[in-house]
Write a protein that holds these residues in place. Sequence first.
Motif, PDB file in Angstrom:
ATOM      1  N   TRP A 142      43.743  45.658  33.923  1.00 31.97           N
ATOM      2  CA  TRP A 142      44.819  44.661  33.937  1.00 31.97           C
ATOM      3  C   TRP A 142      45.639  44.718  35.223  1.00 31.97           C
ATOM      4  O   TRP A 142      46.467  43.850  35.467  1.00 31.97           O
ATOM      5  CB  TRP A 142      45.733  44.849  32.725  1.00 31.97           C
ATOM      6  N   ASP A 143      45.415  45.734  36.047  1.00 35.21           N
ATOM      7  CA  ASP A 143      46.140  45.868  37.322  1.00 35.21           C
ATOM      8  C   ASP A 143      45.339  45.142  38.405  1.00 35.21           C
ATOM      9  O   ASP A 143      44.339  45.646  38.910  1.00 35.21           O
ATOM     10  CB  ASP A 143      46.302  47.344  37.673  1.00 35.21           C
ATOM     11  N   MET A 144      45.797  43.968  38.768  1.00 39.04           N
ATOM     12  CA  MET A 144      45.060  43.142  39.725  1.00 39.04           C
ATOM     13  C   MET A 144      45.104  43.713  41.146  1.00 39.04           C
ATOM     14  O   MET A 144      44.341  43.287  42.007  1.00 39.04           O
ATOM     15  CB  MET A 144      45.601  41.710  39.727  1.00 39.04           C
TER      16      MET A 144
ATOM     17  N   GLN B 105      35.729  31.140  26.293  1.00 40.04           N
ATOM     18  CA  GLN B 105      35.945  29.792  26.844  1.00 40.04           C
ATOM     19  C   GLN B 105      37.421  29.550  27.131  1.00 40.04           C
ATOM     20  O   GLN B 105      37.771  29.025  28.185  1.00 40.04           O
ATOM     21  CB  GLN B 105      35.422  28.729  25.878  1.00 40.04           C
ATOM     22  N   GLN B 106      38.278  29.929  26.200  1.00 42.96           N
ATOM     23  CA  GLN B 106      39.715  29.737  26.407  1.00 42.96           C
ATOM     24  C   GLN B 106      40.183  30.454  27.674  1.00 42.96           C
ATOM     25  O   GLN B 106      40.938  29.900  28.465  1.00 42.96           O
ATOM     26  CB  GLN B 106      40.507  30.264  25.210  1.00 42.96           C
ATOM     27  N   THR B 107      39.720  31.684  27.843  1.00 43.06           N
ATOM     28  CA  THR B 107      40.163  32.485  28.987  1.00 43.06           C
ATOM     29  C   THR B 107      39.632  31.933  30.300  1.00 43.06           C
ATOM     30  O   THR B 107      40.362  31.856  31.286  1.00 43.06           O
ATOM     31  CB  THR B 107      39.749  33.958  28.808  1.00 43.06           C
ATOM     32  N   VAL B 108      38.378  31.543  30.321  1.00 37.31           N
ATOM     33  CA  VAL B 108      37.799  31.059  31.572  1.00 37.31           C
ATOM     34  C   VAL B 108      38.425  29.733  32.012  1.00 37.31           C
ATOM     35  O   VAL B 108      38.488  29.442  33.204  1.00 37.31           O
ATOM     36  CB  VAL B 108      36.257  30.978  31.483  1.00 37.31           C
ATOM     37  N   PHE B 109      38.938  28.969  31.053  1.00 37.24           N
ATOM     38  CA  PHE B 109      39.528  27.677  31.395  1.00 37.24           C
ATOM     39  C   PHE B 109      41.059  27.695  31.461  1.00 37.24           C
ATOM     40  O   PHE B 109      41.671  26.634  31.552  1.00 37.24           O
ATOM     41  CB  PHE B 109      39.062  26.595  30.405  1.00 37.24           C
TER      42      PHE B 109
ATOM     43  N   HIS C  48      40.834  35.368  38.925  1.00 39.70           N
ATOM     44  CA  HIS C  48      40.635  34.793  37.587  1.00 39.70           C
ATOM     45  C   HIS C  48      39.535  35.557  36.843  1.00 39.70           C
ATOM     46  O   HIS C  48      39.694  35.876  35.655  1.00 39.70           O
ATOM     47  CB  HIS C  48      40.276  33.314  37.719  1.00 39.70           C
ATOM     48  N   VAL C  49      38.451  35.853  37.520  1.00 37.50           N
ATOM     49  CA  VAL C  49      37.342  36.566  36.877  1.00 37.50           C
ATOM     50  C   VAL C  49      37.767  37.994  36.529  1.00 37.50           C
ATOM     51  O   VAL C  49      37.381  38.515  35.477  1.00 37.50           O
ATOM     52  CB  VAL C  49      36.075  36.544  37.754  1.00 37.50           C
ATOM     53  N   ALA C  50      38.599  38.605  37.353  1.00 37.26           N
ATOM     54  CA  ALA C  50      39.107  39.949  37.041  1.00 37.26           C
ATOM     55  C   ALA C  50      39.916  39.923  35.747  1.00 37.26           C
ATOM     56  O   ALA C  50      39.809  40.832  34.914  1.00 37.26           O
ATOM     57  CB  ALA C  50      39.948  40.486  38.194  1.00 37.26           C
ATOM     58  N   ILE C  51      40.709  38.900  35.555  1.00 40.60           N
ATOM     59  CA  ILE C  51      41.479  38.766  34.316  1.00 40.60           C
ATOM     60  C   ILE C  51      40.528  38.503  33.147  1.00 40.60           C
ATOM     61  O   ILE C  51      40.699  39.062  32.055  1.00 40.60           O
ATOM     62  CB  ILE C  51      42.541  37.661  34.443  1.00 40.60           C
ATOM     63  N   PHE C  52      39.516  37.694  33.370  1.00 36.34           N
ATOM     64  CA  PHE C  52      38.528  37.408  32.336  1.00 36.34           C
ATOM     65  C   PHE C  52      37.870  38.693  31.833  1.00 36.34           C
ATOM     66  O   PHE C  52      37.772  38.919  30.626  1.00 36.34           O
ATOM     67  CB  PHE C  52      37.472  36.436  32.873  1.00 36.34           C
ATOM     68  N   VAL C  53      37.419  39.571  32.752  1.00 38.30           N
ATOM     69  CA  VAL C  53      36.755  40.806  32.308  1.00 38.30           C
ATOM     70  C   VAL C  53      37.738  41.762  31.651  1.00 38.30           C
ATOM     71  O   VAL C  53      37.380  42.463  30.700  1.00 38.30           O
ATOM     72  CB  VAL C  53      35.939  41.504  33.428  1.00 38.30           C
ATOM     73  N   ALA C  54      38.979  41.792  32.123  1.00 39.27           N
ATOM     74  CA  ALA C  54      39.995  42.630  31.474  1.00 39.27           C
ATOM     75  C   ALA C  54      40.213  42.162  30.047  1.00 39.27           C
ATOM     76  O   ALA C  54      40.333  42.968  29.116  1.00 39.27           O
ATOM     77  CB  ALA C  54      41.303  42.590  32.261  1.00 39.27           C
ATOM     78  N   SER C  55      40.236  40.848  29.862  1.00 39.59           N
ATOM     79  CA  SER C  55      40.428  40.256  28.547  1.00 39.59           C
ATOM     80  C   SER C  55      39.255  40.595  27.619  1.00 39.59           C
ATOM     81  O   SER C  55      39.457  41.015  26.467  1.00 39.59           O
ATOM     82  CB  SER C  55      40.583  38.737  28.706  1.00 39.59           C
ATOM     83  N   CYS C  56      38.042  40.431  28.097  1.00 45.97           N
ATOM     84  CA  CYS C  56      36.856  40.767  27.296  1.00 45.97           C
ATOM     85  C   CYS C  56      36.878  42.241  26.895  1.00 45.97           C
ATOM     86  O   CYS C  56      36.671  42.585  25.724  1.00 45.97           O
ATOM     87  CB  CYS C  56      35.573  40.484  28.085  1.00 45.97           C
TER      88      CYS C  56
END
Length: 190
Positions: A59-61, A150-154, A18-26
């Motif tokens: 974005w590559d998990m 906030q949206q992404t983390v939740f 989840h945190v990996a997706i969060f940083v990719a999003s940021c």
Amino acid sequence: MEFDETVAVSLKGQSQHHVAIFVASCAERMVQLFTGLLGADSRRISDVDTVVRLQGMLWDMDAPADSFQAHVTSLDGFQELLPSDEEISDVVGIYSFYSVLSLRYAALYRASGQVEDALKCAHACLTGMGQLDQNLPESLHFAHEGDLQQQTVFMPQLEATNSAVLSRLKERDRAVGRKRLEAIRNRMER
């Protein structure tokens, strides 16, 4: 910053995925500031290529952690992160700095798995948008970045690898990045 603290507390309870997706999003929201502002500079073509490659990897998990450490090392050599006695004052320099900084911390998180690096990535995004708000008549970018974090983390859907959810998230973040780049370009024209 109330939402910054909320994000920090929430990130610490999320899975590494989840945190990996969060940083990719940021980073996705910030990467276009670098590519859009410096993409036409022939001296920075290699740097732009590095940034684009890194953003794709974020974005590559399944990307291996050691490949991200190589990108951190590469970014550390970018002129935006080199020590200098001079303060960054030009528009391109300011926003390319925050773009590179957010990408560096996103890559560092993927290399280390340390939530503190993800928080630094989020903070770099917020600080860059706060800087943008100080230079525009409408101060919306900082608050919008906080809302997006906030949206992404939740987002509960991020716990499972769902390519449709990731694709929508990536497209949302790219659209936000384009709007930010447009705002910066409009500021430069004044």
